[in-house]
Design a protein around this motif. Structure first.
Motif, PDB file in Angstrom:
ATOM      1  N   GLY A  60      63.162  -2.688 -12.251  1.00  0.00           N
ATOM      2  CA  GLY A  60      64.076  -2.910 -13.365  1.00  0.00           C
ATOM      3  C   GLY A  60      65.120  -1.826 -13.541  1.00  0.00           C
TER       4      GLY A  60
ATOM      5  N   SER B 179      61.870 -15.427 -19.768  1.00  0.00           N
ATOM      6  CA  SER B 179      61.418 -15.843 -18.432  1.00  0.00           C
ATOM      7  C   SER B 179      60.108 -16.609 -18.514  1.00  0.00           C
ATOM      8  CB  SER B 179      61.277 -14.637 -17.503  1.00  0.00           C
ATOM      9  OG  SER B 179      60.367 -13.681 -18.034  1.00  0.00           O
TER      10      SER B 179
ATOM     11  N   ARG C 217      66.034  -1.255 -17.246  1.00  0.00           N
ATOM     12  CA  ARG C 217      64.630  -1.340 -17.650  1.00  0.00           C
ATOM     13  C   ARG C 217      63.885  -0.170 -16.992  1.00  0.00           C
ATOM     14  NH1 ARG C 217      63.709  -6.596 -19.686  1.00  0.00           N
ATOM     15  NH2 ARG C 217      65.779  -7.304 -20.366  1.00  0.00           N
TER      16      ARG C 217
ATOM     17  N   ASP D  46      64.750 -10.121 -12.020  1.00  0.00           N
ATOM     18  CA  ASP D  46      63.627 -10.049 -12.950  1.00  0.00           C
ATOM     19  C   ASP D  46      63.371  -8.597 -13.329  1.00  0.00           C
ATOM     20  OD1 ASP D  46      61.637 -11.491 -14.389  1.00  0.00           O
ATOM     21  OD2 ASP D  46      60.130 -10.719 -13.021  1.00  0.00           O
ATOM     22  N   PRO D  47      63.141  -8.305 -14.619  1.00  0.00           N
ATOM     23  CA  PRO D  47      62.889  -6.912 -15.010  1.00  0.00           C
ATOM     24  C   PRO D  47      61.671  -6.306 -14.316  1.00  0.00           C
ATOM     25  CG  PRO D  47      63.411  -8.229 -16.931  1.00  0.00           C
ATOM     26  CD  PRO D  47      63.245  -9.182 -15.797  1.00  0.00           C
TER      27      PRO D  47
ATOM     28  N   GLY E  58      60.403  -0.264 -15.789  1.00  0.00           N
ATOM     29  CA  GLY E  58      59.122  -0.856 -15.462  1.00  0.00           C
ATOM     30  C   GLY E  58      58.267   0.041 -14.588  1.00  0.00           C
TER      31      GLY E  58
ATOM     32  N   THR F  27      57.977  -7.805 -12.221  1.00  0.00           N
ATOM     33  CA  THR F  27      57.344  -9.033 -11.738  1.00  0.00           C
ATOM     34  C   THR F  27      55.918  -8.748 -11.290  1.00  0.00           C
ATOM     35  OG1 THR F  27      59.541  -9.510 -10.825  1.00  0.00           O
ATOM     36  CG2 THR F  27      57.759 -11.063 -10.304  1.00  0.00           C
TER      37      THR F  27
ATOM     38  N   ASP G 200      56.282  -6.669 -25.126  1.00  0.00           N
ATOM     39  CA  ASP G 200      57.017  -6.027 -24.030  1.00  0.00           C
ATOM     40  C   ASP G 200      55.987  -5.506 -23.031  1.00  0.00           C
ATOM     41  OD1 ASP G 200      59.488  -5.297 -22.909  1.00  0.00           O
ATOM     42  OD2 ASP G 200      59.295  -3.244 -23.636  1.00  0.00           O
TER      43      ASP G 200
ATOM     44  N   HIS H  34      53.200 -10.640 -15.598  1.00  0.00           N
ATOM     45  CA  HIS H  34      53.424 -10.051 -16.923  1.00  0.00           C
ATOM     46  C   HIS H  34      52.935 -10.974 -18.039  1.00  0.00           C
ATOM     47  CE1 HIS H  34      57.278 -12.127 -17.988  1.00  0.00           C
ATOM     48  NE2 HIS H  34      57.136 -11.569 -19.168  1.00  0.00           N
TER      49      HIS H  34
ATOM     50  N   ASN I  59      59.307  -6.077 -19.668  1.00  0.00           N
ATOM     51  CA  ASN I  59      59.616  -7.493 -19.518  1.00  0.00           C
ATOM     52  C   ASN I  59      59.089  -8.231 -20.751  1.00  0.00           C
ATOM     53  OD1 ASN I  59      60.511  -9.871 -18.429  1.00  0.00           O
ATOM     54  ND2 ASN I  59      59.267  -9.770 -16.584  1.00  0.00           N
TER      55      ASN I  59
END
Length: 306
Positions: free
Chosen positions: A271, A46, A276, A242-243, A278, A245, A10, A77, A20
């Protein structure tokens, strides 16, 4: 087929399960392109990466990056997550404090500093090209995102491997409200990232939105964010958010800093709208190199028959 070491990591969050996810095949040697692509399609994440022996002098490891449908020359990521997996699997860099990753984009330095809990790993943002575009092209992107031209402070078309439309909005609340028109976004084949800065700490609170007010009230914690980021991909007729990027944040940071829209260091949140948490830590060294950092956690570790 044989057993190979496997990890699921993660990335870009200090809280497990809030970043992510990335699949990493630690022993990727001997797999064909078709086998790598098939496994990446099966994981349905992803990105899935494969660690391989190096082919360039000075590199500590080589990786290949696959989405469920294609290979990428670079991604953020997967860079941090794969470096984390390599180190956790016993990898030893040639230089203390620096890991050199080889990928299709070239050699990417990654700083290692475990005293920095919020961002123990940070990669050097690769060169990013700003592509020309027309107002007609921009209008199509804005229409797909449900935005008006006067809501945009600045915009750019950025290429550091992936190609992103980057939109800087005036209002952080507006960033959180947007719902793209998936069909329109798919029709123009656009990957779009947009962001807005929180209000400066020395501004008055009167008249500010609740989100902006919270920006003033944030503590000085390492993960307190200065800017809110969202990114949408158009891989299908349903836009995918996207969570977190890393590649977008890398080229976006280079552009934002060069254009004078923000100063480094800063922290980007991403996110939030999809549950999320992030945090992307952006810094710039004395030589002008932008670094993109964050936390990583190993959540699954074992073997895969591949």
């Amino acid at each position: 087929m044989r057993e190979r070491r496997f990890m699921q990591v993660d990335v870009f969050s200090s809280s497990a399960f809030k970043g992510n996810p990335l699949a990493v095949v630690v022993d990727g040697e001997g797999l064909s392109d078709a086998q790598m692509q098939a496994f990446a399609r099966w994981t349905n994440l992803s990105e899935t990466t494969f660690l391989l022996p190096t082919t360039q002098p000075g590199a500590d490891y080589r990786l290949r990056i696959f989405t469920p449908s294609n290979e990428l020359p670079f991604a953020g990521h997967p860079t941090l997550g794969t470096c984390h997996a390599w180190l956790q699997s016993g990898g030893k860099p040639q230089r203390e404090g620096i890991v050199i990753q080889e990928c299709a984009k070239g050699l990417v330095p990654i700083r290692v500093d475990y005293s920095n809990a919020a961002a123990p790993l940070a990669f050097a943002a690769p060169s990013s090209t700003r592509k020309p575009f027309t107002e007609e092209q921009l209008a199509a992107v804005l229409a797909a995102m449900g935005l008006q031209r006067d809501e945009i402070v600045d915009c750019a078309l950025l290429d550091n491997g992936p190609l992103f439309w980057a939109l800087l909005l005036r209002d952080p609340d507006r960033v959180m409200e947007l719902v793209p028109d998936s069909s329109a976004l798919y029709a123009i084949r656009a990957e779009v990232g947009f962001a807005a800065k929180y209000a400066p700490q020395n501004d008055a609170l009167i008249g500010r939105s609740s989100r902006e007010a919270r920006a003033f009230e944030r503590s000085a914690a390492d993960d307190a964010s200065d800017i809110e980021v969202r990114v949408f991909f158009n891989a299908t007729t349903t836009a995918v958010e996207d969570p977190i990027t890393g590649s977008f944040n890398a080229s976006f940071a280079q552009w934002m800093i060069d254009a004078g829209h923000i100063e480094a260091p800063y922290v980007a949140a991403q996110g939030t709208c999809i549950d999320r948490d992030g945090r992307v830590h952006v810094s710039r060294d004395a030589q002008g190199q932008v670094w993109i950092g964050g936390a990583s956690h190993t959540l699954i570790q074992g073997k895969v028959t591949l």
